[in-house]
Structures are given as structure tokens and as C-alpha cells.
Design an enzyme around this catalytic site. Structure first.
Site, PDB file in Angstrom:
ATOM      1  N   TYR A 181      28.365  33.925  38.749  1.00 62.61           N
ATOM      2  CA  TYR A 181      29.242  34.137  37.596  1.00 62.61           C
ATOM      3  C   TYR A 181      30.393  35.080  37.967  1.00 62.61           C
ATOM      4  O   TYR A 181      31.559  34.804  37.667  1.00 62.61           O
ATOM      5  CB  TYR A 181      28.441  34.697  36.412  1.00 62.61           C
ATOM      6  CG  TYR A 181      29.306  34.956  35.207  1.00 62.61           C
ATOM      7  CD1 TYR A 181      29.900  33.903  34.525  1.00 62.61           C
ATOM      8  CD2 TYR A 181      29.572  36.261  34.770  1.00 62.61           C
ATOM      9  CE1 TYR A 181      30.734  34.126  33.428  1.00 62.61           C
ATOM     10  CE2 TYR A 181      30.396  36.495  33.669  1.00 62.61           C
ATOM     11  CZ  TYR A 181      30.965  35.426  33.008  1.00 62.61           C
ATOM     12  OH  TYR A 181      31.797  35.651  31.928  1.00 62.61           O
TER      13      TYR A 181
ATOM     14  N   LYS B 117      34.573  34.419  38.017  1.00 64.79           N
ATOM     15  CA  LYS B 117      35.578  35.202  37.289  1.00 64.79           C
ATOM     16  C   LYS B 117      36.545  35.901  38.259  1.00 64.79           C
ATOM     17  O   LYS B 117      37.721  36.088  37.928  1.00 64.79           O
ATOM     18  CB  LYS B 117      34.897  36.198  36.338  1.00 64.79           C
ATOM     19  CG  LYS B 117      34.181  35.506  35.175  1.00 64.79           C
ATOM     20  CD  LYS B 117      35.156  34.673  34.322  1.00 64.79           C
ATOM     21  CE  LYS B 117      34.511  33.959  33.166  1.00 64.79           C
ATOM     22  NZ  LYS B 117      35.476  33.217  32.325  1.00 64.79           N
TER      23      LYS B 117
END
Ligand code: 8X3
Length: 250
Positions: A149, A153
């Protein structure tokens, strides 16, 4: 002229709160999402000029067909808000699930790229536009269990920073917003539907709410031409970093 704003992942959380706030402020909205029924409900809930498009950002052909189907009066998109994104799981890399990695990478990186690539030519031709990419505190920091994750980002930030330079000659602004702990369906999805674990993330503190981020997005897009907000990092009041919280235990 009233600006046209396209929001991906508009049916819940930050996307929905942004749609509600922008509609109130008179923007024309193209609301997109995977869930047709939710899009229909949202259309009923919001007053103003709304167009809905149902597609999955991870499927490039679906994205292309949906955007091609826009009626001519909706084609000149002024602002694109790449909001669709997710985290699934908080497992260490060694025990991670490859399918879940794929879903995060496909949504958070590829989905953003597929939509942006198709909307940019019109903006470049008109020499105006604004792209807002939803990043995260996870785009600036890392934490155990967050490798994939956080990587997605960080990628959003790298893509946004590169685009900002590429698009300078076309007067197209690029902004990111990097929220910390926002209470939305995000944590429920991250914990694969386990609401108890999701609620535990916000235990003993008041988190950010979707409307707090919507207000930042409205601020970003309503600045005058001479102002580009490159990035807003926004944390909960009781948060100092991705991992530091002050919790008032009962
Ligand atoms: C969500 C924020 O800290 O859970 O983007 O990664 S965090």
C-alpha cells in the site's frame, strides 16, 4: 463558466463527501464508480448538474468506453479527482497475498494512470485543467504490513510530481492530498470486512472524517490561477505521523 469535475470512486467515503460539497458549490459533476446502484442513489441524493459513469478503473477498456460515451456537453473536463483507491490487508510481505497486492497496484496506480491518460489530451488541447491525486500519509512514510500500500502511494506522489513538470507548458495544475487517519470504509476493506479491527484504528481518538478531506479538495481546486497547491498533508488532531497517535483510553 461552471467547471466540470470528474471524481473516481465517488460512491463512498472521501469521493462521496467531495461530490456533495462540490455540488453545493455549483460545480458540474461526473461521478464514477463500480457500483451502479450506488451511483443511482447518489444521483438522487445530490442536487445540481450530475452525470454518472459506471466503470472499474482497473479495466482499461472499460475506462476508455465509458469516457468515450460521455455526451459532448460533458466532455470538456476541467478537474479530475483521482480518488479511487484501497488498502487490503496489513500483512508482512513474506505472508502477503499476491491477489490482494494486484488489486492495490491495479486500483491505486494503474487505475489512476488509465483515467488520467484519457482525460489529459483534452486538457492539453484547451491548455487548462487540474488533476488532484489522492495520496496518503502512506506516500510519505512506511510501516510494517504496509509495504505494498505504501509503495502504491509513493508511486502516486512520483507520478504526480513528474506530471506537474510535464504539464507546466499546458497550464495544467497537479496536486496531491495526503491524509492520515480518515474514518471511512477504508479500514473495513483493509481488514477484509472485520469491523472490530477497523474500529480499533480510531480507538480513543477523533479521526479525520471524509468531509474534512473534501474541504481540503475544495480549497485546492478553488484557488486562483496564480496558485498551485502542490500537496496538502492532513492528519487527525491526535496524530503526529502514520504510527504516532495520542489515544485517550476509557
Ligand atoms: C490511509 C492512511 O496511515 O492507514 O491512506 O496508511 S494509513
Amino acid at each position: 463558466m461552471t467547471k466540470i469535475v470528474l471524481i473516481t470512486g465517488a460512491t463512498s467515503g472521501i469521493g462521496k463527501a467531495t461530490a456533495l460539497l462540490l455540488a453545493k458549490n455549483g460545480y458540474r459533476l461526473i461521478l464514477t464508480g463500480r457500483r451502479k446502484e450506488r451511483l443511482e442513489e447518489l444521483k438522487k441524493e445530490i442536487s445540481g448538474e450530475i452525470c454518472t459513469l459506471c466503470f472499474d478503473v482497473t479495466k482499461s477498456v472499460e475506462v476508455e468506453n465509458a469516457l468515450k460515451s460521455l455526451p459532448s456537453e460533458w466532455k470538456n473536463i476541467d478537474v479530475l479527482i483521482n480518488n479511487a483507491g484501497k488498502a487490503i490487508g496489513i500483512d508482512e510481505l513474506a505472508s502477503g497475498d499476491i491477489t490482494e497486492w494486484g488489486k492495490m497496484i491495479d486500483t491505486n496506480i494503474k487505475g489512476l494512470l488509465y483515467v488520467t491518460r484519457l482525460i489529459l489530451p483534452g486538457m492539453k488541447e484547451r491548455k487548462s485543467g487540474h488533476i488532484i491525486n489522492l495520496s496518503s500519509i502512506a506516500g510519505k512514510e512506511t510501516y510494517p504490513g504496509g509495504s505494498i500500500y505504501c509503495a502504491t502511494k509513493h508511486a502516486v506522489n512520483a507520478i504526480s510530481d513528474s506530471m506537474r513538470v510535464e504539464l507546466l507548458p499546458y497550464s495544467i495544475k497537479v496536486s496531491t492530498i495526503s491524509p492520515g487517519a480518515v474514518e471511512t470504509e477504508f479500514s473495513v476493506v483493509r481488514f477484509r470486512g472485520d469491523r472490530k479491527k477497523a474500529d480499533n484504528v480510531y480507538r480513543g481518538l477523533t479521526p479525520l472524517y471524509a468531509k474534512d478531506i473534501a474541504e481540503c479538495i475544495y480549497f485546492i481546486i478553488s484557488r486562483p490561477e496564480n496558485v498551485t497547491i502542490a500537496d496538502i498533508k492532513v492528519l487527525a488532531g491526535a496524530q503526529a505521523s502514520a504510527r504516532d497517535f495520542y489515544r485517550k483510553e476509557k
